[in-house]
Design a protein around this motif. Structure first.
Motif, PDB file in Angstrom:
ATOM      1  N   THR A   1       0.845  -1.192   0.000  1.00 22.94           N
ATOM      2  CA  THR A   1       0.000   0.000   0.000  1.00 22.94           C
ATOM      3  C   THR A   1       0.885   1.247   0.000  1.00 22.94           C
ATOM      4  OG1 THR A   1      -0.088   0.051   2.418  1.00 22.94           O
ATOM      5  CG2 THR A   1      -1.746  -1.277   1.281  1.00 22.94           C
ATOM      6  N   LYS A   2       0.217   2.396   0.043  1.00 26.15           N
ATOM      7  CA  LYS A   2       0.969   3.656   0.094  1.00 26.15           C
ATOM      8  C   LYS A   2       1.595   3.894   1.464  1.00 26.15           C
ATOM      9  CE  LYS A   2      -2.217   5.829  -3.181  1.00 26.15           C
ATOM     10  NZ  LYS A   2      -3.225   6.911  -3.370  1.00 26.15           N
ATOM     11  N   LYS A   3       1.090   3.206   2.481  1.00 22.19           N
ATOM     12  CA  LYS A   3       1.521   3.443   3.845  1.00 22.19           C
ATOM     13  C   LYS A   3       2.924   2.892   4.074  1.00 22.19           C
ATOM     14  CE  LYS A   3       1.224   4.299   8.309  1.00 22.19           C
ATOM     15  NZ  LYS A   3       1.277   5.679   8.817  1.00 22.19           N
ATOM     16  N   LEU A   4       3.845   3.730   4.489  1.00 25.99           N
ATOM     17  CA  LEU A   4       5.207   3.345   4.852  1.00 25.99           C
ATOM     18  C   LEU A   4       5.371   3.420   6.365  1.00 25.99           C
ATOM     19  CD1 LEU A   4       7.466   5.149   2.211  1.00 25.99           C
ATOM     20  CD2 LEU A   4       7.413   2.708   2.636  1.00 25.99           C
ATOM     21  N   TYR A   5       6.117   2.476   6.905  1.00 23.84           N
ATOM     22  CA  TYR A   5       6.417   2.535   8.341  1.00 23.84           C
ATOM     23  C   TYR A   5       7.855   2.099   8.570  1.00 23.84           C
ATOM     24  CZ  TYR A   5       5.913  -2.560   8.651  1.00 23.84           C
ATOM     25  OH  TYR A   5       6.071  -3.910   8.489  1.00 23.84           O
TER      26      TYR A   5
ATOM     27  N   PRO B   1      25.714  -9.482  -2.416  1.00 21.27           N
ATOM     28  CA  PRO B   1      25.433  -9.262  -3.845  1.00 21.27           C
ATOM     29  C   PRO B   1      25.028  -7.823  -4.096  1.00 21.27           C
ATOM     30  CG  PRO B   1      23.629 -10.439  -2.801  1.00 21.27           C
ATOM     31  CD  PRO B   1      24.720 -10.360  -1.775  1.00 21.27           C
ATOM     32  N   LYS B   2      25.412  -7.330  -5.257  1.00 19.29           N
ATOM     33  CA  LYS B   2      25.097  -5.948  -5.613  1.00 19.29           C
ATOM     34  C   LYS B   2      23.691  -5.882  -6.199  1.00 19.29           C
ATOM     35  CE  LYS B   2      29.963  -4.947  -6.492  1.00 19.29           C
ATOM     36  NZ  LYS B   2      30.980  -4.526  -7.496  1.00 19.29           N
ATOM     37  N   VAL B   3      22.727  -6.072  -5.320  1.00 24.06           N
ATOM     38  CA  VAL B   3      21.316  -6.116  -5.702  1.00 24.06           C
ATOM     39  C   VAL B   3      20.549  -5.210  -4.758  1.00 24.06           C
ATOM     40  CG1 VAL B   3      19.289  -7.587  -5.931  1.00 24.06           C
ATOM     41  CG2 VAL B   3      21.511  -8.455  -6.594  1.00 24.06           C
ATOM     42  N   ALA B   4      19.659  -4.405  -5.306  1.00 20.37           N
ATOM     43  CA  ALA B   4      18.920  -3.447  -4.475  1.00 20.37           C
ATOM     44  C   ALA B   4      18.067  -4.160  -3.440  1.00 20.37           C
ATOM     45  CB  ALA B   4      18.045  -2.565  -5.366  1.00 20.37           C
ATOM     46  N   GLU B   5      17.463  -5.302  -3.826  1.00 17.41           N
ATOM     47  CA  GLU B   5      16.580  -6.009  -2.900  1.00 17.41           C
ATOM     48  C   GLU B   5      17.313  -6.587  -1.702  1.00 17.41           C
ATOM     49  OE1 GLU B   5      16.557  -6.241  -6.076  1.00 17.41           O
ATOM     50  OE2 GLU B   5      14.522  -5.869  -6.820  1.00 17.41           O
ATOM     51  N   HIS B   6      18.644  -6.744  -1.816  1.00 20.83           N
ATOM     52  CA  HIS B   6      19.401  -7.392  -0.745  1.00 20.83           C
ATOM     53  C   HIS B   6      19.914  -6.405   0.294  1.00 20.83           C
ATOM     54  CE1 HIS B   6      21.356 -11.034   0.720  1.00 20.83           C
ATOM     55  NE2 HIS B   6      22.412 -10.306   1.005  1.00 20.83           N
ATOM     56  N   ARG B   7      19.806  -5.112   0.011  1.00 18.91           N
ATOM     57  CA  ARG B   7      20.310  -4.122   0.964  1.00 18.91           C
ATOM     58  C   ARG B   7      19.390  -4.037   2.184  1.00 18.91           C
ATOM     59  NH1 ARG B   7      21.152   0.312  -3.821  1.00 18.91           N
ATOM     60  NH2 ARG B   7      22.907  -0.727  -4.864  1.00 18.91           N
ATOM     61  N   PRO B   8      19.966  -3.802   3.355  1.00 19.11           N
ATOM     62  CA  PRO B   8      19.117  -3.682   4.553  1.00 19.11           C
ATOM     63  C   PRO B   8      18.209  -2.466   4.439  1.00 19.11           C
ATOM     64  CG  PRO B   8      21.413  -3.097   5.034  1.00 19.11           C
ATOM     65  CD  PRO B   8      21.408  -3.680   3.661  1.00 19.11           C
ATOM     66  N   GLN B   9      16.951  -2.648   4.785  1.00 17.40           N
ATOM     67  CA  GLN B   9      15.959  -1.589   4.650  1.00 17.40           C
ATOM     68  C   GLN B   9      15.481  -1.159   6.034  1.00 17.40           C
ATOM     69  OE1 GLN B   9      12.919  -3.187   2.122  1.00 17.40           O
ATOM     70  NE2 GLN B   9      14.202  -3.173   0.301  1.00 17.40           N
ATOM     71  N   THR B  10      15.271   0.142   6.150  1.00 10.69           N
ATOM     72  CA  THR B  10      14.784   0.698   7.412  1.00 10.69           C
ATOM     73  C   THR B  10      13.282   0.953   7.372  1.00 10.69           C
ATOM     74  OG1 THR B  10      15.330   2.935   6.642  1.00 10.69           O
ATOM     75  CG2 THR B  10      17.006   1.752   7.918  1.00 10.69           C
ATOM     76  N   THR B  11      12.697   0.954   6.166  1.00  8.85           N
ATOM     77  CA  THR B  11      11.260   1.169   6.022  1.00  8.85           C
ATOM     78  C   THR B  11      10.646   0.022   5.228  1.00  8.85           C
ATOM     79  OG1 THR B  11      11.574   2.497   4.023  1.00  8.85           O
ATOM     80  CG2 THR B  11      11.495   3.666   6.130  1.00  8.85           C
ATOM     81  N   LYS B  12       9.377  -0.153   5.399  1.00  5.02           N
ATOM     82  CA  LYS B  12       8.651  -1.210   4.702  1.00  5.02           C
ATOM     83  C   LYS B  12       7.237  -0.727   4.424  1.00  5.02           C
ATOM     84  CE  LYS B  12       7.503  -6.164   5.047  1.00  5.02           C
ATOM     85  NZ  LYS B  12       6.048  -6.085   4.809  1.00  5.02           N
ATOM     86  N   ARG B  13       6.731  -1.102   3.255  1.00  4.10           N
ATOM     87  CA  ARG B  13       5.360  -0.737   2.918  1.00  4.10           C
ATOM     88  C   ARG B  13       4.383  -1.714   3.565  1.00  4.10           C
ATOM     89  NH1 ARG B  13       4.328   3.143  -0.726  1.00  4.10           N
ATOM     90  NH2 ARG B  13       6.065   3.908  -2.001  1.00  4.10           N
ATOM     91  N   LEU B  14       3.317  -1.184   4.073  1.00  2.00           N
ATOM     92  CA  LEU B  14       2.267  -2.007   4.646  1.00  2.00           C
ATOM     93  C   LEU B  14       1.542  -2.735   3.514  1.00  2.00           C
ATOM     94  CD1 LEU B  14       1.128  -2.483   7.512  1.00  2.00           C
ATOM     95  CD2 LEU B  14      -0.635  -0.791   6.968  1.00  2.00           C
ATOM     96  N   SER B  15       1.360  -4.029   3.670  1.00  2.00           N
ATOM     97  CA  SER B  15       0.725  -4.840   2.627  1.00  2.00           C
ATOM     98  C   SER B  15      -0.691  -5.210   3.039  1.00  2.00           C
ATOM     99  CB  SER B  15       1.537  -6.108   2.361  1.00  2.00           C
ATOM    100  OG  SER B  15       2.803  -5.773   1.843  1.00  2.00           O
ATOM    101  N   TYR B  16      -1.533  -5.348   2.012  1.00  2.00           N
ATOM    102  CA  TYR B  16      -2.937  -5.683   2.267  1.00  2.00           C
ATOM    103  C   TYR B  16      -3.462  -6.443   1.048  1.00  2.00           C
ATOM    104  CZ  TYR B  16      -7.849  -5.161   3.549  1.00  2.00           C
ATOM    105  OH  TYR B  16      -9.151  -5.406   3.894  1.00  2.00           O
TER     106      TYR B  16
END
Length: 1000
Positions: free
Chosen positions: A178-182, A207-222
């Protein structure tokens, strides 16, 4: 037939507009404007369309491909797709079905006499036409391409428009961001510093992949909902549903779309005279979709497309190329896997397999280190081992009894010096510690994987997947529906036979026909396969599995006879070097024979397990997969470990004694263990079989066989391709290239080889401490090998959602529990660990191991040999032998009860059994303690899941509050409008500007 010929009613020369079916658009509740019917203006046939990744208009993505072998139709019957509304569309569909009937086509329309009819090919063509028509009515858009460089192969490209994707995503309850980030809760204090240091240290191997980098935010899923589209970020509709999700949605539509009208396409004339088997075939299509059509040869293949090429200078950057560079290359073997990108491209089920394989390989590192230390300890202490020093001491002059009848002579124990010294490398006190360590390692590995699995479920938005899986898992398989339909038809025919003998009460034939038709529609609703229907299959399964296990035992018995006869033959050799290496030669050749037989039977047993599962006709795909895994694992487990079990627990246990040996078929004397025990031979057997299976079966076969199949397909397609050089040189489309790849056969073979390897690592680790090291080296290659196979050698599999690795976890736990018991018996009965302890604390006069070898040997008077079993050359050692020694606990020949089992045997046996009980219960308790101490769900993940639920509730509460405020505002406006009416009367209200219509 040219592109889109089937789905256009315009003449070929004026075919400049592609028109889509509007039935599905009507189904969702609105009619499109006139402009939406014109999907695309025609373009030059050779215009850029991303090399087959898009339709010919260059804008609509190809989400799925159906492949078939087009044949020349028996008449001039072609399907004309009409664009009409509501009732007219239904009438057109009825007219189209009339056109499909054999025998209804006009002979004059063809411009000549009709050629002989091929009813089998006509049947396939009719079913394709109706199936594709039903796909159009479900909202999908199709484009046909038969003008390809692969001779005799046609392709149907499928595109799912936006409204279909939204509808199906809602049906499948796909969780979308969703649009909601937390913000994700981060560690603080010391843990945060440690994590930052670890990230800096491990950065070169990430690996030099964007998905593998540690993330501090996540989108709320529904779960996606068309009513709540405002919650999702739909600014870029083309990328909102990625290629994996689009292909999954299309595959679900393909599975449930049926061709129900094909069973009425028998036609008149000659078609009526055909056998009813054709009708039954068509009826089968009425219950299920693409799986049935693939099984019956209506389509030859169905697959989603890869995102593009993975190598080349002018290749557009895509996920497949990124996976090839950062995952499927041997040059990045030292890096972590980009698991999130693997999941994004291949789906959760394949992503979980590679995540599990990565965790297993990481956990092998500490096990390998400890195994190397244990092995080095054995190397360092080999010169201090008193029993092996006594065996190698020439001064002891111990004469041993012959190893075989007649041809074998007496021999000196010192000749087995090398074997005794080598046995100490694996038979020392450190191996007991290593067995306990590996049992705890297995428990820790299982707990670590459960925690890793929960993290992946959180990051992949699978936390609420259980309920969805329960709804999907009961979807019946095509074969099950076919059997149920066959049973229903038999039941219906029996009922008809009964009704023939009963006079009809009603004369209304039309009503009777309607009742019969309605009964036929729900014929299979209450019919299911019972145990009586499956009893022949169950009986066949039981007999076949018992027979296969018996075959495995018979082969092991044959190898035993080979070892015995070969040892006797080599003993007659005149060369002293050959006679001195009899044990090594016989053991090595026998193990190689076992290895070849195991590899061959593995392939045979895999096919047999699949056949046995098919004849059971399981109802669901999940049930089919679990039954197949159980049978394949049972057969391959017995096949792989039976020779090892024989050496570990049976060899040398039932040989008898000199003068009273045990014989097989009254001719072959049972073989004995070496004076140093059977542990060294067990180590040789285990290492050769394990390494051989990994090198030959797992790696060589996985590399060589796909390459060979691909080369054979290339030669076949090149031979079938047109001779025109320009046509052949023209670059192939994406769907043509993917068609030449190997189809995906499931993850069962991949899991199976790793589970068998896990058994080698844990079951007999007491005899081979280096097993984790060789498994680690193999898995480093295996990960990249499997990755390269998935990226470059296989067609792209359909993404499947999964929350865990399924039945494989239970098998792993079972192998781990069994490993504790087997290692307890290996230490207790196969090694000399317990006899040494008993001697040290009960019989040793000096408190050391001096005299242990002599204590374990019994004496035999050579005059007590049975007739015909004494050595032919009793003076082979240069002197006459009166007393020879053999390894056993028996009374000496000068005792009153000569050759009876001595009390030392019972003391050692009691100690062995006590050790098994103590070791097993202690290690089991420690393993359960590890399970209890380590929580299944990490604390931070449980907090994040709870936070997501709270945020979701807040989001909907704010939405409801906004709706309530908007409603209150409207009510306030209405109230203000009503005030002038109440104060000045109805006339003022009617004349006010708010009521432009004036008086009623």
């Amino acid at each position: 037939m040219r592109v889109n010929e089937k789905y256009s009613t315009l003449p070929a020369e004026d075919r400049s507009v592609h028109i889509i079916n509007i039935c599905a658009i009507e189904d969702i509740g609105y009619l499109p404007s006139e402009g939406t019917l014109l999907n695309s203006l025609s373009v030059d046939p050779d215009a850029e369309c991303k090399h087959g990744l898009y339709f010919r208009d260059g804008r609509r993505k190809v989400d799925y491909i159906l492949v078939y072998h087009p044949k020349r139709p028996s008449g001039s019957r072609t399907l004309a797709r009409r664009v009409q509304h509501s009732d007219a569309a239904l009438a057109a569909r009825g007219a189209r079905q009339d056109q499909l009937l054999p025998g209804k086509g006009s002979a004059g329309a063809a411009g000549g006499p009709e050629p002989p009819m091929d009813y089998h090919e006509d049947d396939k063509r009719f079913r394709r036409e109706e199936y594709e028509g039903n796909l159009l009515e479900s909202g999908l858009e199709l484009e046909r391409d038969e003008d390809t460089k692969i001779h005799g192969v046609g392709f149907v490209k499928i595109h799912a428009p936006w409204n279909v994707l939204c509808r199906e995503a809602e049906f499948l309850k796909l969780k979308m961001p969703t649009k909601k980030l937390y913000h994700i809760n981060e560690t603080r204090g010391l843990l945060k510093k440690i994590n930052s240091v670890l990230q800096k240290i491990t950065d070169p191997i990430q690996p030099k992949v964007a998905e593998h980098r540690p993330q501090t935010t996540k989108r709320l899923s529904y779960p996606f909902s068309r009513e709540k589209q405002h919650l999702f970020d739909l600014s870029d509709k083309d990328s909102f549903f990625d290629s994996k999700t689009r292909s999954t949605i299309v595959y679900e539509i393909l599975k449930r779309t049926t061709c129900t009208k094909a069973k009425y396409s028998m036609g008149q004339g000659e078609g009526r005279k055909k056998d009813s088997a054709l009708l039954n075939k068509r009826r089968k299509c009425s219950k299920y979709g693409i799986t049935s059509l693939l099984a019956n040869g209506v389509y030859s293949a169905a697959y989603p497309l890869h995102d593009g090429d993975y190598e080349g200078e002018n290749v557009d950057f895509n996920d497949r190329k990124l996976l090839y560079q950062e995952w499927a290359s041997y040059g990045v073997f030292y890096k972590y896997q980009p698991i999130d990108l693997v999941r994004k491209y291949f789906g959760e089920k394949i992503g979980l397999y590679f995540a599990w394989l990565g965790v297993y390989t990481q956990m092998l590192i500490p096990a390998s280190v400890v195994g190397i230390i244990v092995f080095l300890y054995g190397c360092a202490t080999v010169d201090e081992n008193i029993p092996s020093m006594e065996m190698c001491d020439q001064r002891h002059n111990i004469t041993m009894c012959p190893l075989c009848d007649k041809t074998c002579s007496y021999w000196k124990m010192s000749s087995a010096c090398a074997t005794a010294r080598a046995s100490h490398l694996f038979d020392n006190p450190a191996t007991v510690f290593f067995s306990v360590f590996m049992a705890l390692w297995a428990a820790t590995f299982m707990e670590h994987w459960k925690r890793k699995q929960m993290r992946l479920r959180y990051h992949w938005d699978l936390t609420g997947f259980e309920e969805e899986e329960e709804a999907v898992k009961d979807h019946p398989r095509a074969e099950y529906e076919a059997r149920v339909l066959e049973k229903s038809l038999r039941k219906e025919s029996k009922n008809k036979e009964k009704r023939r003998h009963i006079p009809e009460e009603s004369t209304n034939k039309w009503r009777q026909r309607v009742k019969t038709a309605m009964a036929g529609v729900k014929l299979t609703d209450k019919v299911k396969l019972t145990w009586r229907d499956r009893f022949p299959a169950y009986f066949t399964n039981l007999v076949s599995i018992v027979f296969m296990i018996a075959v495995t035992f018979a082969i092991v018995l044959g190898v035993i006879i080979y070892r015995i006869s070969t040892a006797a033959a080599l003993a007659m050799n005149s060369s002293p070097s050959v006679r001195s290496n009899i044990r090594v030669t016989v053991t090595a050749t026998a193990v190689i024979i076992n290895l070849v037989v195991i590899i061959l039977l593995d392939e045979v047993y895999g096919c047999i397990a699949r056949w046995l599962t098919k004849i059971e006709v399981p109802k669901t795909e999940k049930s089919f997969e679990e039954r197949l895994i159980f049978k394949a694992f049972l057969l391959k487990f017995v096949n792989s470990y039976t020779p090892i079990f024989y050496v570990a627990f049976f060899k040398g246990r039932f040989v008898g004694r000199p003068g009273d040996y045990v014989y097989i078929f009254r001719s072959f004397r049972m073989e004995e263990c070496a004076p140093g025990g059977c542990l060294m031979e067990l180590c040789i057997q285990l290492s050769i079989i394990m390494l051989g299976k990994q090198l030959i079966q797992n790696n060589l076969f996985e590399i060589g066989i796909p390459k060979m199949k691909k080369f054979i397909r290339y030669l076949r397609l090149r031979r079938q391709s047109p001779s025109d050089h320009d046509e052949f040189v023209k670059r192939k489309q994406r769907y043509e290239v993917d068609y030449t790849l190997e189809p995906f056969a499931g993850l069962t073979p991949e899991y199976m080889e790793m589970i068998i390897q896990f058994g080698f690592v844990t079951l007999f680790v007491a005899s081979f401490p280096l097993a984790p090291l060789f498994a680690l080296l193999n898995n480093i290659i295996e990960i990249r090998l499997d990755a390269k196979k998935f990226v470059t050698e296989l067609r792209r599999p359909v993404a499947v959602r999964a929350k865990d690795i399924g039945i494989w976890y239970n098998i792993l736990r079972g192998v781990g529990k069994l490993a504790v018991i087997i290692n307890a018996f290996v230490i207790s009965f196969t090694s000399d660990f317990i006899p040494r302890l008993v001697y040290l604390y009960m019989y040793s006069e000096s408190g050391t191991m001096h005299g242990f070898v002599n204590h374990t040997l019994s004496s035999f008077n050579v005059s007590d040999f049975q007739n015909g079993t004494a050595p032919n050359d009793p003076l082979d050692l240069g002197y006459e032998v009166q007393i020879c020694r053999y390894k056993d606990y028996r009374e000496p020949p000068w005792s009153e009860h000569k050759y009876d089992i001595s009390k030392d045997f019972w003391a050692v046996l009691a100690a062995r059994l006590a050790f098994v009980i103590v070791f097993q219960n202690l290690v089991m308790f420690m393993s359960d303690f590890v399970d209890w101490v380590i929580p299944d769900i990490p604390k931070d993940i449980s907090q994040q899941v709870h936070k997501e639920k709270v945020l979701m509730v807040e989001l909907f509460m704010r939405e409801e509050q906004g709706k309530q405020q908007l409603l209150d505002t409207w009510m306030e406006k209405d109230r203000k409008k009503d005030e002038p009416c109440n104060n000045h009367g109805p006339k003022a209200c009617l004349d006010s500007p708010e009521y432009p219509g004036g008086a009623l």
